[in-house]
Design a protein around this motif. Structure first.
Motif, PDB file in Angstrom:
ATOM      1  N   PRO A  18       0.833  -1.203   0.000  1.00  0.00           N
ATOM      2  CA  PRO A  18       0.000   0.000   0.000  1.00  0.00           C
ATOM      3  C   PRO A  18       0.868   1.254   0.000  1.00  0.00           C
ATOM      4  O   PRO A  18       2.016   1.242   0.465  1.00  0.00           O
ATOM      5  CB  PRO A  18      -0.792  -0.130   1.312  1.00  0.00           C
ATOM      6  N   ALA A  19       0.305   2.320  -0.525  1.00  0.00           N
ATOM      7  CA  ALA A  19       1.094   3.540  -0.721  1.00  0.00           C
ATOM      8  C   ALA A  19       1.701   4.055   0.585  1.00  0.00           C
ATOM      9  O   ALA A  19       2.807   4.597   0.585  1.00  0.00           O
ATOM     10  CB  ALA A  19       0.219   4.619  -1.359  1.00  0.00           C
ATOM     11  N   GLU A  20       0.995   3.892   1.693  1.00  0.00           N
ATOM     12  CA  GLU A  20       1.481   4.411   2.972  1.00  0.00           C
ATOM     13  C   GLU A  20       2.281   3.382   3.768  1.00  0.00           C
ATOM     14  O   GLU A  20       2.703   3.668   4.887  1.00  0.00           O
ATOM     15  CB  GLU A  20       0.308   4.900   3.819  1.00  0.00           C
ATOM     16  N   ALA A  21       2.478   2.201   3.214  1.00  0.00           N
ATOM     17  CA  ALA A  21       3.231   1.178   3.930  1.00  0.00           C
ATOM     18  C   ALA A  21       4.709   1.548   3.994  1.00  0.00           C
ATOM     19  O   ALA A  21       5.201   2.392   3.251  1.00  0.00           O
ATOM     20  CB  ALA A  21       3.051  -0.174   3.257  1.00  0.00           C
ATOM     21  N   VAL A  22       5.423   0.870   4.895  1.00  0.00           N
ATOM     22  CA  VAL A  22       6.842   1.161   5.146  1.00  0.00           C
ATOM     23  C   VAL A  22       7.681   0.104   4.437  1.00  0.00           C
ATOM     24  O   VAL A  22       7.783  -1.037   4.903  1.00  0.00           O
ATOM     25  CB  VAL A  22       7.135   1.171   6.656  1.00  0.00           C
ATOM     26  N   GLY A  23       8.300   0.474   3.337  1.00  0.00           N
ATOM     27  CA  GLY A  23       9.090  -0.475   2.559  1.00  0.00           C
ATOM     28  C   GLY A  23      10.219  -1.115   3.338  1.00  0.00           C
ATOM     29  O   GLY A  23      10.396  -2.346   3.290  1.00  0.00           O
ATOM     30  N   PRO A  24      11.056  -0.348   4.076  1.00  0.00           N
ATOM     31  CA  PRO A  24      12.136  -0.976   4.845  1.00  0.00           C
ATOM     32  C   PRO A  24      11.630  -1.985   5.873  1.00  0.00           C
ATOM     33  O   PRO A  24      12.299  -2.982   6.138  1.00  0.00           O
ATOM     34  CB  PRO A  24      12.814   0.227   5.528  1.00  0.00           C
ATOM     35  N   LEU A  25      10.461  -1.733   6.436  1.00  0.00           N
ATOM     36  CA  LEU A  25       9.889  -2.678   7.395  1.00  0.00           C
ATOM     37  C   LEU A  25       9.525  -3.982   6.694  1.00  0.00           C
ATOM     38  O   LEU A  25       9.817  -5.079   7.197  1.00  0.00           O
ATOM     39  CB  LEU A  25       8.659  -2.063   8.068  1.00  0.00           C
ATOM     40  N   ALA A  26       8.885  -3.889   5.535  1.00  0.00           N
ATOM     41  CA  ALA A  26       8.533  -5.096   4.780  1.00  0.00           C
ATOM     42  C   ALA A  26       9.788  -5.881   4.398  1.00  0.00           C
ATOM     43  O   ALA A  26       9.819  -7.113   4.486  1.00  0.00           O
ATOM     44  CB  ALA A  26       7.736  -4.721   3.537  1.00  0.00           C
ATOM     45  N   ARG A  27      10.831  -5.175   4.001  1.00  0.00           N
ATOM     46  CA  ARG A  27      12.064  -5.861   3.626  1.00  0.00           C
ATOM     47  C   ARG A  27      12.739  -6.500   4.832  1.00  0.00           C
ATOM     48  O   ARG A  27      13.296  -7.602   4.747  1.00  0.00           O
ATOM     49  CB  ARG A  27      13.000  -4.890   2.910  1.00  0.00           C
ATOM     50  N   GLY A  28      12.708  -5.833   5.965  1.00  0.00           N
ATOM     51  CA  GLY A  28      13.282  -6.409   7.182  1.00  0.00           C
ATOM     52  C   GLY A  28      12.542  -7.649   7.635  1.00  0.00           C
ATOM     53  O   GLY A  28      13.158  -8.631   8.072  1.00  0.00           O
ATOM     54  N   VAL A  29      11.209  -7.630   7.536  1.00  0.00           N
ATOM     55  CA  VAL A  29      10.416  -8.816   7.862  1.00  0.00           C
ATOM     56  C   VAL A  29      10.791  -9.962   6.927  1.00  0.00           C
ATOM     57  O   VAL A  29      10.921 -11.123   7.346  1.00  0.00           O
ATOM     58  CB  VAL A  29       8.911  -8.504   7.781  1.00  0.00           C
ATOM     59  N   GLY A  30      10.990  -9.653   5.650  1.00  0.00           N
ATOM     60  CA  GLY A  30      11.413 -10.677   4.705  1.00  0.00           C
ATOM     61  C   GLY A  30      12.745 -11.302   5.083  1.00  0.00           C
ATOM     62  O   GLY A  30      12.933 -12.518   4.952  1.00  0.00           O
ATOM     63  N   VAL A  31      13.687 -10.506   5.562  1.00  0.00           N
ATOM     64  CA  VAL A  31      14.984 -11.027   5.993  1.00  0.00           C
ATOM     65  C   VAL A  31      14.816 -11.974   7.180  1.00  0.00           C
ATOM     66  O   VAL A  31      15.407 -13.064   7.228  1.00  0.00           O
ATOM     67  CB  VAL A  31      15.936  -9.870   6.342  1.00  0.00           C
ATOM     68  N   LEU A  32      14.004 -11.583   8.169  1.00  0.00           N
ATOM     69  CA  LEU A  32      13.779 -12.445   9.325  1.00  0.00           C
ATOM     70  C   LEU A  32      13.130 -13.762   8.913  1.00  0.00           C
ATOM     71  O   LEU A  32      13.494 -14.838   9.419  1.00  0.00           O
ATOM     72  CB  LEU A  32      12.913 -11.729  10.361  1.00  0.00           C
ATOM     73  N   ARG A  33      12.185 -13.685   7.990  1.00  0.00           N
ATOM     74  CA  ARG A  33      11.530 -14.919   7.541  1.00  0.00           C
ATOM     75  C   ARG A  33      12.517 -15.842   6.845  1.00  0.00           C
ATOM     76  O   ARG A  33      12.507 -17.063   7.062  1.00  0.00           O
ATOM     77  CB  ARG A  33      10.371 -14.571   6.604  1.00  0.00           C
ATOM     78  N   ARG A  34      13.347 -15.283   5.990  1.00  0.00           N
ATOM     79  CA  ARG A  34      14.305 -16.118   5.279  1.00  0.00           C
ATOM     80  C   ARG A  34      15.312 -16.748   6.243  1.00  0.00           C
ATOM     81  O   ARG A  34      15.714 -17.906   6.078  1.00  0.00           O
ATOM     82  CB  ARG A  34      15.037 -15.303   4.214  1.00  0.00           C
ATOM     83  N   LEU A  35      15.739 -16.009   7.253  1.00  0.00           N
ATOM     84  CA  LEU A  35      16.634 -16.574   8.249  1.00  0.00           C
ATOM     85  C   LEU A  35      15.965 -17.722   8.987  1.00  0.00           C
ATOM     86  O   LEU A  35      16.583 -18.771   9.222  1.00  0.00           O
ATOM     87  CB  LEU A  35      17.069 -15.493   9.240  1.00  0.00           C
ATOM     88  N   ALA A  36      14.708 -17.548   9.359  1.00  0.00           N
ATOM     89  CA  ALA A  36      13.990 -18.607  10.065  1.00  0.00           C
ATOM     90  C   ALA A  36      13.838 -19.846   9.203  1.00  0.00           C
ATOM     91  O   ALA A  36      14.033 -20.980   9.657  1.00  0.00           O
ATOM     92  CB  ALA A  36      12.621 -18.100  10.520  1.00  0.00           C
ATOM     93  N   GLU A  37      13.497 -19.651   7.937  1.00  0.00           N
ATOM     94  CA  GLU A  37      13.326 -20.793   7.032  1.00  0.00           C
ATOM     95  C   GLU A  37      14.632 -21.553   6.839  1.00  0.00           C
ATOM     96  O   GLU A  37      14.628 -22.777   6.617  1.00  0.00           O
ATOM     97  CB  GLU A  37      12.805 -20.309   5.680  1.00  0.00           C
TER      98      GLU A  37
END
Length: 549
Positions: A18-37
């Motif tokens: 979404p336009a008001e979403a925080v891109g760095p936050l989404a990318r950081g969550v992606g990093v945590l998920r990949r580490l967990a996997e």
């Protein structure tokens, strides 16, 4: 590498946010998920490939996560640390089910000598929130936070009895996009369709049949749906307020102990008795008292940004702290509640919540207008690989750091069952010519070691003058009593109840350090290390059992 979901694809490139979403936050969550996997460890270059992010972005994200205590940079690897569990713990505390029902599940596991789990629904999957496992050579390896496809589990059939048509449509879409279940790293992928029974239509028909049987019988059976040999029987635990399934309790075994057809007869009656007790516990549970909300988070992120500059992604740190605003007694929070708890502005909190909602980590509260709740997907952020750790694994990096700092060997030990010996369970050596090397697994007389004395001093009842002094000081010294020239100082490691479950020490040669030097120079570093180990232990053990060996 598991198949990429739509949410992960958005997190990779920021596309679709979404336009008001925080891109760095989404990318950081992606990093945590990949580490967990990946089991908790990846190199920066592997993270770059897994996320599709630029190396500079990966470096800034991991530096931020390291400053938050969620990862550590270990040589060439990025490693998840127990600090990241505060995110999953926030969800489990807000949910309350593990705290209210976990003891019942543990007691049932002890009674049956089988593994018992509690699971909640996560869209068209099921996710474990409690595990009571048996320590056998052939044992169940599922962990808290693991996500399984609904159609390959007994709990999934029970949750699906409540599905509406949109839920079935979402399930069919996921099955069509990922027929081999490669997006579920906790389960073996399905083989390529080899017979008519393996086709999508056959899988759907078989699942629908099991859902109808679950609706009719009030329980469900898993006959080797995950992998050959694994069987389970499950029963729903219903919310006393709504009558809907709050979680599902399962007894898990393997066919060498209980063939699937014979599983319900001996186990289902006792499972149902335990479920009835769980439902009674839910009815009798008083409303939770809200625990203290996190404080000063916004101030901390601002100060850290000023200190580290562009290497600290403040929007990522602030976005993750929003998840910690939830917790025991705070299961549903409004935007104003989140802003107040974190110290963030309403605009910043709103953008973070919007991003988390898009990523599936928060959802609108079911019975509270304009409020949000955490979803089970928060457990994706590091919980599974850390929920089966042991105290020696938690302690090892801290012991290594201590040994490097003081240039003396450090060790962790526990008392044996009879209290006469200590057993070494972890250690970190140094490279000196003359050094102390006691291997992991070694046992020494407790009374002759600093490790043993500090643990014996924690016992109830009368103590010898020497142990009473150690208890009063909070540390113990051993001066050439085990071996000529060997000196050591030890402090306890305490669990969440304050009980000393282990001890850490630093050993040295008498020619290198006096007793006064051991107390003045080694003891402060040793105590700081014990505090670090305790912090990790308390974080991990809040909703999981941490073996001491």
């Amino acid at each position: 590498m598991p198949a990429m979901t739509a949410v992960d694809a958005d997190a990779r490139a920021g596309a679709g946010l979404p336009a008001e979403a925080v891109g760095p936050l989404a990318r950081g969550v992606g990093v945590l998920r990949r580490l967990a996997e990946a089991g908790g460890t990846l190199s920066p270059s592997a993270l770059e490939r897994a996320t599709g992010l630029a190396r500079s972005t990966v470096d800034r994200i991991t530096a931020t996560l390291a400053r938050m205590g969620y990862v550590r940079l270990d040589g060439r690897d990025v490693v998840l640390t127990p600090g990241v569990l505060e995110l999953g713990n926030a969800y489990l505390a807000a949910l309350r089910l593990p705290a209210l029902l976990g003891a019942r599940a543990d007691a049932l596991a002890d009674e049956l000598d089988e593994s018992v789990s509690l699971a909640v629904a996560d869209r068209d999957g099921i996710r474990f929130i409690h595990q009571a496992t048996r320590r056998r050579a052939l044992s169940v390896s599922f962990r808290i936070g693991d996500l399984l496809p609904a159609e390959r589990t007994a709990p999934g059939a029970l949750f699906a009895t409540q599905w509406a048509e949109p839920d079935w449509a979402r399930w069919r879409t996921r099955r069509a996009e990922d027929p081999r279940d490669t997006a579920f790293p906790a389960v073996p992928p399905r083989p390529e369709p080899a017979t008519a029974d393996d086709t999508a239509d056959a899988v759907e028909a078989a699942f629908a049949d099991r859902v109808r049987a679950a609706r009719r019988d009030g329980w469900a059976l898993d006959d080797q749906l995950i992998e050959p040999g694994l069987v389970a029987v499950s029963a729903p635990v219903r919310d006393p307020r709504t009558g809907r399934v709050a979680c599902v309790a399962s007894v898990v075994s393997h066919t060498s102990r209980h063939p699937a057809a014979e599983l319900p007869a001996p186990l289902l009656p006792r499972l149902r008795t335990a479920v009835e007790a769980m439902e009674a516990d839910l009815r009798a549970a008083p409303p939770p008292e809200p625990g203290p909300a996190p404080a000063g988070l916004a101030t901390w992120t601002t100060a850290t940004k000023q200190e580290l500059g562009r290497d600290f992604v403040e929007s990522l740190a602030r976005g993750l702290t929003v998840l910690t605003a939830f917790g025991e007694g705070r299961p549903a929070l409004s935007l104003t509640d989140v802003a107040r708890a974190t110290g963030l502005s309403r605009a910043t909190a709103r953008r973070a919540l919007l991003t988390h909602e898009h990523l599936g980590l928060v959802a609108p509260a079911a019975h509270q207008h304009r409020a949000f709740t955490l979803t089970p997907r928060v457990l994706d952020l590091g919980f599974p690989p850390l929920s089966r750790t042991t105290l020696p694994r938690l302690a090892q990096p801290h012991l290594r750091a201590l040994a490097d700092r003081v240039r003396e060997p450090a060790a962790l030990a526990v008392l044996t069952a009879d209290g006469t010996e200590v057993q070494y369970t972890a250690g970190a050596d140094t490279s000196g010519v003359l050094t102390v090397r006691i291997p992991v697994g070694a046992r020494l007389p407790a009374a002759a070691t600093s490790l043993g004395r500090v643990l014996l001093a924690d016992a109830d009842g009368p103590l010898s003058p020497e142990l009473a002094e150690a208890k009063a000081r909070g540390y113990a010294l051993a001066d050439e009593e085990l071996e000529s020239g060997l000196r050591s100082v030890a402090v306890p490691v305490r669990d969440r109840t304050g009980r000393a479950v282990a001890a850490v020490n630093v050993a040295t040669h008498a020619a290198r350090r006096t007793l006064e030097d051991c107390v003045q120079r080694l003891l402060p570093a040793l105590r700081a290390t014990a505090d670090d180990i305790q912090r990790d232990l308390h974080q991990v053990s809040r909703f999981t059992k941490v073996p001491t060996t």
